[in-house]
Scaffold this motif. Structure first.
Motif, PDB file in Angstrom:
ATOM      1  N   ASN A 273       0.836  -1.195   0.000  1.00 56.52           N
ATOM      2  CA  ASN A 273       0.000   0.000   0.000  1.00 56.52           C
ATOM      3  C   ASN A 273       0.876   1.253   0.000  1.00 56.52           C
ATOM      4  OD1 ASN A 273       0.437   0.947   2.889  1.00 56.52           O
ATOM      5  ND2 ASN A 273      -0.298  -1.130   3.262  1.00 56.52           N
ATOM      6  N   LYS A 274       0.246   2.413   0.096  1.00 58.43           N
ATOM      7  CA  LYS A 274       0.956   3.681  -0.085  1.00 58.43           C
ATOM      8  C   LYS A 274       1.975   3.973   1.014  1.00 58.43           C
ATOM      9  CE  LYS A 274      -2.680   6.470   2.125  1.00 58.43           C
ATOM     10  NZ  LYS A 274      -3.617   7.600   1.926  1.00 58.43           N
ATOM     11  N   GLU A 275       1.950   3.236   2.127  1.00 59.55           N
ATOM     12  CA  GLU A 275       2.921   3.461   3.193  1.00 59.55           C
ATOM     13  C   GLU A 275       4.212   2.678   2.992  1.00 59.55           C
ATOM     14  OE1 GLU A 275       3.261   3.372   8.087  1.00 59.55           O
ATOM     15  OE2 GLU A 275       1.352   3.691   7.086  1.00 59.55           O
ATOM     16  N   ILE A 276       4.176   1.653   2.159  1.00 61.26           N
ATOM     17  CA  ILE A 276       5.300   0.725   2.055  1.00 61.26           C
ATOM     18  C   ILE A 276       6.245   1.161   0.953  1.00 61.26           C
ATOM     19  CG2 ILE A 276       5.954  -1.684   1.850  1.00 61.26           C
ATOM     20  CD1 ILE A 276       4.099  -0.874   4.257  1.00 61.26           C
ATOM     21  N   LEU A 277       7.435   1.614   1.371  1.00 61.01           N
ATOM     22  CA  LEU A 277       8.430   2.033   0.398  1.00 61.01           C
ATOM     23  C   LEU A 277       9.199   0.850  -0.169  1.00 61.01           C
ATOM     24  CD1 LEU A 277       8.301   4.701   2.539  1.00 61.01           C
ATOM     25  CD2 LEU A 277       9.857   5.483   0.772  1.00 61.01           C
ATOM     26  N   PHE A 278       9.466  -0.142   0.673  1.00 64.68           N
ATOM     27  CA  PHE A 278      10.111  -1.355   0.181  1.00 64.68           C
ATOM     28  C   PHE A 278       9.789  -2.502   1.124  1.00 64.68           C
ATOM     29  CE2 PHE A 278      13.662  -4.379  -0.422  1.00 64.68           C
ATOM     30  CZ  PHE A 278      13.476  -4.623  -1.772  1.00 64.68           C
ATOM     31  N   ARG A 411       8.849   1.641   5.849  1.00 64.71           N
ATOM     32  CA  ARG A 411       7.525   2.220   5.633  1.00 64.71           C
ATOM     33  C   ARG A 411       7.550   3.712   5.959  1.00 64.71           C
ATOM     34  NH1 ARG A 411       4.117   1.867  10.391  1.00 64.71           N
ATOM     35  NH2 ARG A 411       4.987   0.576  12.067  1.00 64.71           N
ATOM     36  N   TYR A 412       6.579   4.411   5.461  1.00 71.09           N
ATOM     37  CA  TYR A 412       6.553   5.871   5.524  1.00 71.09           C
ATOM     38  C   TYR A 412       6.599   6.385   6.961  1.00 71.09           C
ATOM     39  CZ  TYR A 412       5.004  10.617   4.244  1.00 71.09           C
ATOM     40  OH  TYR A 412       4.909  11.979   4.058  1.00 71.09           O
ATOM     41  N   ALA A 413       5.938   5.694   7.881  1.00 69.66           N
ATOM     42  CA  ALA A 413       5.956   6.131   9.282  1.00 69.66           C
ATOM     43  C   ALA A 413       7.382   6.178   9.822  1.00 69.66           C
ATOM     44  CB  ALA A 413       5.099   5.197  10.142  1.00 69.66           C
ATOM     45  N   GLU A 414       8.212   5.227   9.408  1.00 75.12           N
ATOM     46  CA  GLU A 414       9.612   5.240   9.841  1.00 75.12           C
ATOM     47  C   GLU A 414      10.328   6.492   9.343  1.00 75.12           C
ATOM     48  OE1 GLU A 414      11.845   1.295   9.916  1.00 75.12           O
ATOM     49  OE2 GLU A 414      10.293   0.937   8.408  1.00 75.12           O
ATOM     50  N   VAL A 415      10.077   6.865   8.104  1.00 67.30           N
ATOM     51  CA  VAL A 415      10.732   8.041   7.544  1.00 67.30           C
ATOM     52  C   VAL A 415      10.325   9.280   8.340  1.00 67.30           C
ATOM     53  CG1 VAL A 415      11.085   9.433   5.476  1.00 67.30           C
ATOM     54  CG2 VAL A 415      10.800   6.955   5.264  1.00 67.30           C
ATOM     55  N   LEU A 416       9.050   9.363   8.721  1.00 68.04           N
ATOM     56  CA  LEU A 416       8.598  10.483   9.555  1.00 68.04           C
ATOM     57  C   LEU A 416       9.351  10.504  10.881  1.00 68.04           C
ATOM     58  CD1 LEU A 416       4.713  10.504   9.040  1.00 68.04           C
ATOM     59  CD2 LEU A 416       6.454  11.804   7.806  1.00 68.04           C
ATOM     60  N   LEU A 417       9.550   9.342  11.466  1.00 69.24           N
ATOM     61  CA  LEU A 417      10.260   9.261  12.747  1.00 69.24           C
ATOM     62  C   LEU A 417      11.735   9.611  12.593  1.00 69.24           C
ATOM     63  CD1 LEU A 417       8.499   6.060  14.101  1.00 69.24           C
ATOM     64  CD2 LEU A 417       8.401   8.327  15.153  1.00 69.24           C
ATOM     65  N   TRP A 418      12.360   9.169  11.498  1.00 68.31           N
ATOM     66  CA  TRP A 418      13.756   9.544  11.250  1.00 68.31           C
ATOM     67  C   TRP A 418      13.871  11.054  11.103  1.00 68.31           C
ATOM     68  CZ3 TRP A 418      14.287   5.835   6.470  1.00 68.31           C
ATOM     69  CH2 TRP A 418      14.184   4.512   6.910  1.00 68.31           C
ATOM     70  N   ARG A 419      12.935  11.618  10.360  1.00 62.84           N
ATOM     71  CA  ARG A 419      12.965  13.058  10.138  1.00 62.84           C
ATOM     72  C   ARG A 419      12.734  13.811  11.459  1.00 62.84           C
ATOM     73  NH1 ARG A 419      12.956  16.603   6.057  1.00 62.84           N
ATOM     74  NH2 ARG A 419      11.861  18.589   6.322  1.00 62.84           N
ATOM     75  N   ALA A 420      11.808  13.322  12.271  1.00 63.60           N
ATOM     76  CA  ALA A 420      11.555  13.944  13.564  1.00 63.60           C
ATOM     77  C   ALA A 420      12.810  13.907  14.432  1.00 63.60           C
ATOM     78  CB  ALA A 420      10.395  13.240  14.265  1.00 63.60           C
ATOM     79  N   GLU A 421      13.506  12.779  14.393  1.00 63.42           N
ATOM     80  CA  GLU A 421      14.736  12.644  15.174  1.00 63.42           C
ATOM     81  C   GLU A 421      15.783  13.650  14.714  1.00 63.42           C
ATOM     82  OE1 GLU A 421      18.072   9.202  16.108  1.00 63.42           O
ATOM     83  OE2 GLU A 421      16.055   8.599  15.472  1.00 63.42           O
ATOM     84  N   ALA A 422      15.923  13.789  13.401  1.00 58.41           N
ATOM     85  CA  ALA A 422      16.903  14.734  12.867  1.00 58.41           C
ATOM     86  C   ALA A 422      16.513  16.173  13.220  1.00 58.41           C
ATOM     87  CB  ALA A 422      17.022  14.563  11.355  1.00 58.41           C
ATOM     88  N   LEU A 423      15.225  16.489  13.155  1.00 54.42           N
ATOM     89  CA  LEU A 423      14.767  17.833  13.501  1.00 54.42           C
ATOM     90  C   LEU A 423      15.059  18.153  14.958  1.00 54.42           C
ATOM     91  CD1 LEU A 423      11.378  17.811  11.564  1.00 54.42           C
ATOM     92  CD2 LEU A 423      13.275  19.405  11.153  1.00 54.42           C
ATOM     93  N   VAL A 424      14.863  17.170  15.829  1.00 51.09           N
ATOM     94  CA  VAL A 424      15.193  17.381  17.240  1.00 51.09           C
ATOM     95  C   VAL A 424      16.677  17.689  17.389  1.00 51.09           C
ATOM     96  CG1 VAL A 424      15.438  16.212  19.472  1.00 51.09           C
ATOM     97  CG2 VAL A 424      13.281  16.049  18.202  1.00 51.09           C
ATOM     98  N   GLU A 425      17.513  16.945  16.679  1.00 51.83           N
ATOM     99  CA  GLU A 425      18.953  17.124  16.805  1.00 51.83           C
ATOM    100  C   GLU A 425      19.417  18.490  16.320  1.00 51.83           C
ATOM    101  OE1 GLU A 425      21.081  15.266  18.318  1.00 51.83           O
ATOM    102  OE2 GLU A 425      19.862  13.476  18.694  1.00 51.83           O
ATOM    103  N   GLU A 487       5.409   2.546  17.753  1.00 51.41           N
ATOM    104  CA  GLU A 487       4.982   2.386  16.368  1.00 51.41           C
ATOM    105  C   GLU A 487       5.615   1.166  15.708  1.00 51.41           C
ATOM    106  OE1 GLU A 487       3.182   3.234  12.616  1.00 51.41           O
ATOM    107  OE2 GLU A 487       2.735   3.996  14.626  1.00 51.41           O
ATOM    108  N   LEU A 488       6.881   0.887  16.033  1.00 48.91           N
ATOM    109  CA  LEU A 488       7.633  -0.153  15.321  1.00 48.91           C
ATOM    110  C   LEU A 488       7.813  -1.433  16.125  1.00 48.91           C
ATOM    111  CD1 LEU A 488      10.459   2.159  13.907  1.00 48.91           C
ATOM    112  CD2 LEU A 488       8.331   1.485  12.775  1.00 48.91           C
TER     113      LEU A 488
END
Length: 557
Positions: A273-278, A411-425, A487-488
């Motif tokens: 589905n649309k959340e699954i990148l690979f 999956r897309y949720a992971e990318v959001l979490l990675w991005r959130a982590e980087a934004l915090v840093e 989430e994971l």
């Protein structure tokens, strides 16, 4: 719905082709001897396709037409969950898959079969990728766009296999398609330093993104966006926050998004589905040998009871269950206080974990503690998130009891979490909080588990987004890290996150084991040794087979 799933052959095409290349003939004539294939004959588009499919085959951890992918699972349930605070080994006592029991006590050694097999599967995948790349470069009559696309797929696959090796074993040998001589397949694991290895892995995903299309005709083949996402994950492990932000933004600008319903996300009919990148593509009843194209690496997770075999592995910890408690505001409660029936809980809990008294899938029955194999040792809980309903046509009711539910690599949720982590840093707590809230709102607006034949919810579900701004770095970090766990959970990521956050020893020895040991006697001798247990040992067989080649074992093994 699952449609044109891209399937794997259940035999090694590479082995078949090499067998043909090495065949001998008694006569040396001008024409090609019978039973022998010349390099020119090999370098055809048809043979390339076979070799590429063979390189994909190793994604599900299945290497040799046996059921032993359970010791090299694509999902990393034993490597990423059981050695973390999320799960126990389970099964029929500590002697059942005893080597994994030693892993969860942090007593792993270089001869453990799982350590050896995972290494072998990943390097076999790399071997097949390199062989396919060499042959692909020799093909003359292949349309250039198609050739570049297949190169992109191979770079992506090699990047994936090396990424797994790097985070599992850290200091690894690196072999690319330029290595041809058999003797060169044993190489030192200290030729490249840690950052050099990460850069080589990142380069493969960069090359892949430059060659892959935005959309593939066949599901299961990676896309440009998948390669960008994987590149972001590499930079995440390196702590290169600005690059994580740049790459993740390109993913956010794509057509991928969160799937609307958290439970539906893990139903096989909604794969790709649309959340699954690979994802690792699984299939059953497709003619493969004993359904080994299915989720064979996870077959031991079957929860028992009246519908499933009673293997009973991959059992959620009490610590993980407690993490889903929420307060009256619907926010994480924390404190590792044992959950009671009256407590508020995050609704993802009962989509992730089988709990006594809560309906299990669509089976029309509640999960019972008696389903749990060896409850006295491992407690009453069972995995649920990636267990397919026994009533589903996507579940095989015969041995080896596998399903066609894909394993989601990114999956897309992971990318959001990675991005959130980087934004915090980088100090942007506001945008980071917005991304975490997007994930929490998805959970809030998803379906909740209901009582059987009733409209009432099965538990006191309560989840809300964060309303008060995060004020400190520690508050923001802890919120993102906890959301990642919730989430994971049971997706094989927890241990690797603890290691890269450099808090594995603290969390496991201070927050997890002291309380868990009082409930689970089998953990009595467990202790995480900092400076050792962050990585698994280099397999002894590789060290022994390398002869004079310098192989350096990981510290303290």
């Amino acid at each position: 719905m699952k449609k044109s799933i891209f399937l794997f052959f259940t035999f090694s095409v590479y082995s078949l082709l090499v067998g043909c290349l090495s065949a001998c003939s008694g006569d040396f004539l001008d024409e090609s001897p019978k039973g022998q294939i010349s390099p020119d004959q090999m370098a055809t588009e048809e043979n390339i396709e076979k070799m590429i499919i063979s390189a994909y085959q190793l994604l599900n951890g299945q290497m040799d037409n046996s059921s032993n992918a359970m010791n090299s699972p694509a999902s990393n349930w034993s490597f990423g969950d059981v050695v973390s605070d999320d799960a126990y080994k389970g099964g029929g006592g500590t002697g059942d898959q005893a080597q994994i029991h030693r892993m969860e006590l942090y007593q792993t050694d270089p001869t453990i079969v799982d350590v050896e097999r995972k290494w072998s599967v990943l390097y076999e995948g790399i071997h097949r990728v390199n062989s396919a790349l060499r042959l692909l470069n020799q093909v003359k009559d292949m349309e250039q766009t198609s050739k570049e696309r297949r190169q992109g797929e191979l770079f992506f696959l090699r990047g994936h296999y090396y990424f797994e090796l790097k985070r599992l074993y850290n200091q690894i040998p690196y072999i690319d398609e330029t290595v041809v001589e058999i003797d060169a397949f044993y190489v030192s694991n200290v030729v490249y330093g840690s950052e050099e290895l990460w850069e080589k892995i990142a380069l493969d995903f960069e090359r892949a993104s430059e060659r892959l299309p935005v959309v593939q005709k066949e599901v299961g083949r990676p896309t440009e966006t998948a390669a960008l996402a994987y590149a972001a994950k590499v930079r995440l492990y390196q702590g290169k926050w600005n690059e994580v932000l740049q790459l993740s933004q390109r993913v956010l600008d794509s057509s991928f998004d969160l799937y609307e319903d958290f439970e539906g996300l893990f139903l096989p009919e909604n794969d790709n589905n649309k959340e699954i990148l690979f994802a690792v593509q699984h299939a059953i009843n497709d003619g493969s040998f004993k359904n080994y194209n299915g989720s064979v690496g996870d077959r031991l997770a079957a929860p028992g009871g009246p519908f499933y075999p009673q293997y009973g592995f991959h059992r959620p910890s009490q610590n993980l269950v407690n993490a889903y408690k929420t307060d009256a505001r619907g926010l994480p409660l924390g404190g590792n206080i044992d959950l009671t029936e009256e407590d508020y809980v995050d609704p993802r809990l009962d989509h992730t974990i089988g709990r006594p008294g809560i309906p299990y899938r669509d089976l029309g029955v509640v999960y019972q503690a008696s389903w749990a194999r060896d409850e006295a040792t491992y407690g009453p809980y069972a995995p649920k998130k990636r267990i397919v309903s026994a009533k589903s046509p996507y579940y095989s009711k015969t041995w080896p009891y596998v399903s066609s539910l894909n394993y989601y690599v990114i999956r897309y949720a992971e990318v959001l979490l990675w991005r959130a982590e980087a934004l915090v840093e980088v100090g942007d707590f506001t945008q980071a909080q917005a991304l975490v809230n997007k994930i929490r709102n998805r959970a809030k607006n998803s379906s909740y588990v209901k009582k059987i034949a009733e409209a009432a919810f099965a538990a006191n579900y309560k989840i809300e987004p964060y309303s008060q701004p995060w004020k400190t770095l520690d508050e923001a970090k802890n919120a993102v890290r906890l959301e990642s766990r919730l989430e994971l959970a049971l997706e094989g990521e927890r241990f690797f996150n603890l290691v890269r956050w450099e808090i594995a020893a603290e969390v496991i020895n201070t927050q997890y084991l002291p309380k868990e040991k009082k409930k689970r006697n089998f953990l009595t001798n467990a202790y995480f040794q900092e400076g050792k247990n962050e990585y698994f040992p280099i397999p002894q067989r590789y060290i022994d087979g390398a002869g004079p080649i310098k192989i350096v074992q990981n510290p303290n093994y």
